[in-house]
Design a protein around this motif. Structure first.
Motif, PDB file in Angstrom:
ATOM      1  N   UNK A 130       0.807  -1.228   0.000  1.00  0.00           N
ATOM      2  CA  UNK A 130       0.000   0.000   0.000  1.00  0.00           C
ATOM      3  C   UNK A 130       0.839   1.278   0.000  1.00  0.00           C
ATOM      4  N   UNK A 131       2.132   1.185  -0.323  1.00  0.00           N
ATOM      5  CA  UNK A 131       3.028   2.342  -0.361  1.00  0.00           C
ATOM      6  C   UNK A 131       2.882   3.097  -1.678  1.00  0.00           C
ATOM      7  N   UNK A 132       3.044   4.414  -1.618  1.00  0.00           N
ATOM      8  CA  UNK A 132       3.114   5.215  -2.845  1.00  0.00           C
ATOM      9  C   UNK A 132       3.858   6.510  -2.544  1.00  0.00           C
ATOM     10  N   UNK A 133       4.318   7.166  -3.599  1.00  0.00           N
ATOM     11  CA  UNK A 133       4.945   8.472  -3.442  1.00  0.00           C
ATOM     12  C   UNK A 133       4.348   9.409  -4.479  1.00  0.00           C
ATOM     13  N   UNK A 134       4.556  10.716  -4.320  1.00  0.00           N
ATOM     14  CA  UNK A 134       3.951  11.678  -5.248  1.00  0.00           C
ATOM     15  C   UNK A 134       4.503  11.537  -6.668  1.00  0.00           C
ATOM     16  N   UNK A 135       3.764  12.087  -7.618  1.00  0.00           N
ATOM     17  CA  UNK A 135       4.262  12.162  -8.984  1.00  0.00           C
ATOM     18  C   UNK A 135       5.540  12.997  -8.994  1.00  0.00           C
ATOM     19  N   UNK A 136       6.402  12.695  -9.953  1.00  0.00           N
ATOM     20  CA  UNK A 136       7.650  13.431 -10.096  1.00  0.00           C
ATOM     21  C   UNK A 136       8.053  13.452 -11.563  1.00  0.00           C
ATOM     22  N   UNK A 137       8.948  14.367 -11.907  1.00  0.00           N
ATOM     23  CA  UNK A 137       9.494  14.458 -13.259  1.00  0.00           C
ATOM     24  C   UNK A 137      11.008  14.527 -13.129  1.00  0.00           C
ATOM     25  N   UNK A 138      11.660  13.374 -12.945  1.00  0.00           N
ATOM     26  CA  UNK A 138      13.098  13.344 -12.676  1.00  0.00           C
ATOM     27  C   UNK A 138      13.957  13.808 -13.853  1.00  0.00           C
ATOM     28  N   UNK A 139      15.123  14.336 -13.499  1.00  0.00           N
ATOM     29  CA  UNK A 139      16.124  14.740 -14.482  1.00  0.00           C
ATOM     30  C   UNK A 139      17.209  13.669 -14.587  1.00  0.00           C
TER      31      UNK A 139
END
Length: 119
Positions: free
Chosen positions: A44-53
């Protein structure tokens, strides 16, 4: 001078969401152009959306992991892998009932300054 470096004590990145991150090479451990981390995402883990470089390669060892890449939902299971190119909008999660163990490789090396997480 030796032409290799053995990592026997990876840096355990402190988290507050139950995820285990053991960085073997990267910005927090043995400095490297890329980062390699062993991770375990709890159920049930999640993290926020991201736009990595950085490009991120993920190899699933055990369990399943969900990726949302530019609005496409992808689920990988043990033995499968993915490369997500820098600049993709992505969310990583484990919405399943068992932990997901995996390896993550980032190039250039992972850095919070390059993640661009959404609020």
């Amino acid at each position: 001078m030796k032409k290799y470096k053995i990592q026997k004590q990876p840096f355990v990145v402190p988290t507050n969401d139950g995820k285990l991150i053991e960085e073997h090479f990267g910005n927090a451990s043995i400095k490297s152009d890329l980062s390699i981390a062993h991770m375990v995402a709890p159920p049930k883990w999640s993290e926020p959306f991201q736009t990595p470089e950085f490009d991120e390669f993920t190899y699933i060892i055990k369990g399943k992991k969900q990726f949302i890449v530019d609005s496409e939902i992808i689920v990988l299971k043990a033995g499968e892998s993915i490369k997500i190119k820098k600049g993709a909008r992505v969310q990583y999660s484990n919405p399943f009932d068992e932990a997901c163990e995996y390896l993550a490789v980032c190039f250039p090396a992972f850095s919070m300054d390059l993640v661009n997480r959404e609020a």
